[in-house]
Design an enzyme around this catalytic site. Structure first.
Site, PDB file in Angstrom:
ATOM      1  N   GLY A 171     -52.991  49.707  -4.618  1.00 54.08           N
ATOM      2  CA  GLY A 171     -53.204  50.665  -5.637  1.00 54.08           C
ATOM      3  C   GLY A 171     -54.907  49.922  -5.814  1.00 54.08           C
ATOM      4  N   ALA A 172     -55.699  50.696  -4.370  1.00 52.55           N
ATOM      5  CA  ALA A 172     -56.944  49.215  -3.801  1.00 52.55           C
ATOM      6  C   ALA A 172     -57.346  50.796  -3.609  1.00 52.55           C
ATOM      7  CB  ALA A 172     -56.490  49.264  -2.316  1.00 52.55           C
ATOM      8  N   ARG A 213     -59.573  51.425  -7.066  1.00 53.13           N
ATOM      9  CA  ARG A 213     -60.223  51.639  -7.521  1.00 53.13           C
ATOM     10  C   ARG A 213     -60.404  49.698  -8.684  1.00 53.13           C
ATOM     11  NH1 ARG A 213     -57.655  55.258  -9.359  1.00 53.13           N
ATOM     12  NH2 ARG A 213     -59.523  56.516  -8.384  1.00 53.13           N
ATOM     13  N   GLY A 214     -61.166  49.037  -8.903  1.00 44.33           N
ATOM     14  CA  GLY A 214     -60.249  48.719 -10.130  1.00 44.33           C
ATOM     15  C   GLY A 214     -60.032  46.534  -9.141  1.00 44.33           C
ATOM     16  N   ILE A 215     -59.437  46.035  -9.929  1.00 44.16           N
ATOM     17  CA  ILE A 215     -59.450  44.599  -9.258  1.00 44.16           C
ATOM     18  C   ILE A 215     -58.118  45.361  -7.893  1.00 44.16           C
ATOM     19  CG2 ILE A 215     -56.951  43.530  -9.119  1.00 44.16           C
ATOM     20  CD1 ILE A 215     -57.056  43.283 -11.885  1.00 44.16           C
ATOM     21  N   GLY A 216     -57.580  46.501  -7.592  1.00 41.09           N
ATOM     22  CA  GLY A 216     -57.074  46.085  -5.869  1.00 41.09           C
ATOM     23  C   GLY A 216     -58.512  46.262  -4.943  1.00 41.09           C
ATOM     24  N   ASP A 224     -48.133  57.781  -2.860  1.00 39.64           N
ATOM     25  CA  ASP A 224     -47.062  57.186  -4.043  1.00 39.64           C
ATOM     26  C   ASP A 224     -46.409  56.539  -3.464  1.00 39.64           C
ATOM     27  OD1 ASP A 224     -46.703  57.374  -6.626  1.00 39.64           O
ATOM     28  OD2 ASP A 224     -46.309  59.932  -6.040  1.00 39.64           O
ATOM     29  N   TYR A 266     -42.898  49.265 -20.852  1.00 35.98           N
ATOM     30  CA  TYR A 266     -43.783  47.945 -20.124  1.00 35.98           C
ATOM     31  C   TYR A 266     -43.579  46.441 -19.749  1.00 35.98           C
ATOM     32  CZ  TYR A 266     -48.528  46.338 -18.264  1.00 35.98           C
ATOM     33  OH  TYR A 266     -49.709  45.740 -17.787  1.00 35.98           O
ATOM     34  N   LYS A 312     -43.045  44.811 -16.076  1.00 34.31           N
ATOM     35  CA  LYS A 312     -44.139  43.575 -15.607  1.00 34.31           C
ATOM     36  C   LYS A 312     -42.958  42.342 -15.625  1.00 34.31           C
ATOM     37  CE  LYS A 312     -47.966  43.835 -14.677  1.00 34.31           C
ATOM     38  NZ  LYS A 312     -48.157  44.577 -13.191  1.00 34.31           N
TER      39      LYS A 312
END
Length: 278
Positions: A13-14, A16-19, A70, A164, A168
């Site tokens: 998951g890299a 955008r964002g934290i990744g 994916d 959710y 997590k």
């Protein structure tokens, strides 16, 4: 002084964002970064692709390998890990960052959404770890870092969004078990969670705008992740770290630099009992 120069870091998951922020922080040390994500072509609403992040990595002195992935696809995940290990000569760090969110109650959570969160969150964390561990065993300072919360089984964190929360905490349970299971191999397995909400697409699309403005930038999580990955893997495992606490330990005192809107009261993230964010 330890750094990540020439270390291979595999991140899910890299794009955008934290990744993305973690990728760039590692790359500044000259790390070899494996950027995985579903977004290979520009998205109409979301910025960033695996290829745009790879270009950023090269600009700051790192080496990049972009793999469209994916994480729900077991065979594709295994193939990506093998491709990365072969391309860079091994894997030293796995960051389980990919995550799906759906803050809906039981009656409003369709099976497809339940499956998505379970497969992207817990299942992918388990399978990515499983695929990387044979390579991590060969590293001098191997780490698995999972972006999931400290275990907190107060019902208030489950009732509003059972599916959710289960997904997590499933990620966190993977870390708890694997930290003990692979302790003799010297593989550090830890979790990291932000003290406040972080200004990512997940917050932008799932929370009111005022919460986005009361969030911190992804760079605070990246800086905290970096500090964890520098630690001796045989002496730092089985922990549930909070970004702000890690950075305070590292001597950081200026947290306004991470604020989306400076001098604005911050919004605490989910799953954390009330503690003030500075």
């Amino acid at each position: 002084m330890m750094d990540l120069h020439d270390k291979t870091v595999f991140i899910t998951g890299a794009s955008r964002g934290i990744g993305r922020a973690i990728v760039l922080r590692c790359a500044r040390d000259g790390a070899k970064v494996v950027i995985t994500g579903k977004t290979a072509a520009a998205h109409a609403k979301l910025p960033g692709t695996i290829h745009s992040v790879a270009a950023e990595v090269q600009q700051v002195g790192g080496q990049a390998l972009a793999i469209q992935l994916d994480v729900r696809d077991e065979l594709a995940l295994q193939a990506a890990v093998e491709q990365a290990a072969q391309h860079f000569g091994g894997i030293d760090v796995l960051v389980n960052n990919a995550s799906a969110i759906g803050l809906t109650g039981t009656l409003d959570t369709p099976a497809r959404r339940l499956d998505l969160m379970w497969e992207v969150n817990m299942r992918a964390t388990f399978l990515a770890s499983q695929a990387c561990i044979p390579h991590l065993k060969k590293s001098s300072n191997p780490h698995i870092l999972t972006l999931s919360p400290p275990l907190n089984f107060d019902a208030k964190w489950f009732a509003p969004h059972v599916a959710y929360s289960i997904s997590k905490f499933g990620m966190s349970l993977c870390a708890l078990g694997m930290a003990r299971e692979f302790a003799a191999d010297g593989i550090a397995v830890n979790c990291l969670w932000p003290r406040t909400t972080i200004a990512t697409a997940a917050i932008e699309f799932n929370f009111p705008e005022n919460i986005f403005r009361a969030s911190r930038k992804p760079e605070i999580v990246a800086d905290a992740a970096y500090q964890i990955l520098l630690r001796n893997s045989r002496e730092c495992s089985g922990n549930f770290f909070i970004d702000e606490e890690i950075l305070r330990t590292a001597g950081v005192t200026d947290f306004e630099q991470y604020a989306v809107t400076p001098n604005t009261p911050l919004y605490n993230d989910l799953f954390l009992d009330e503690r003030s964010a500075s």
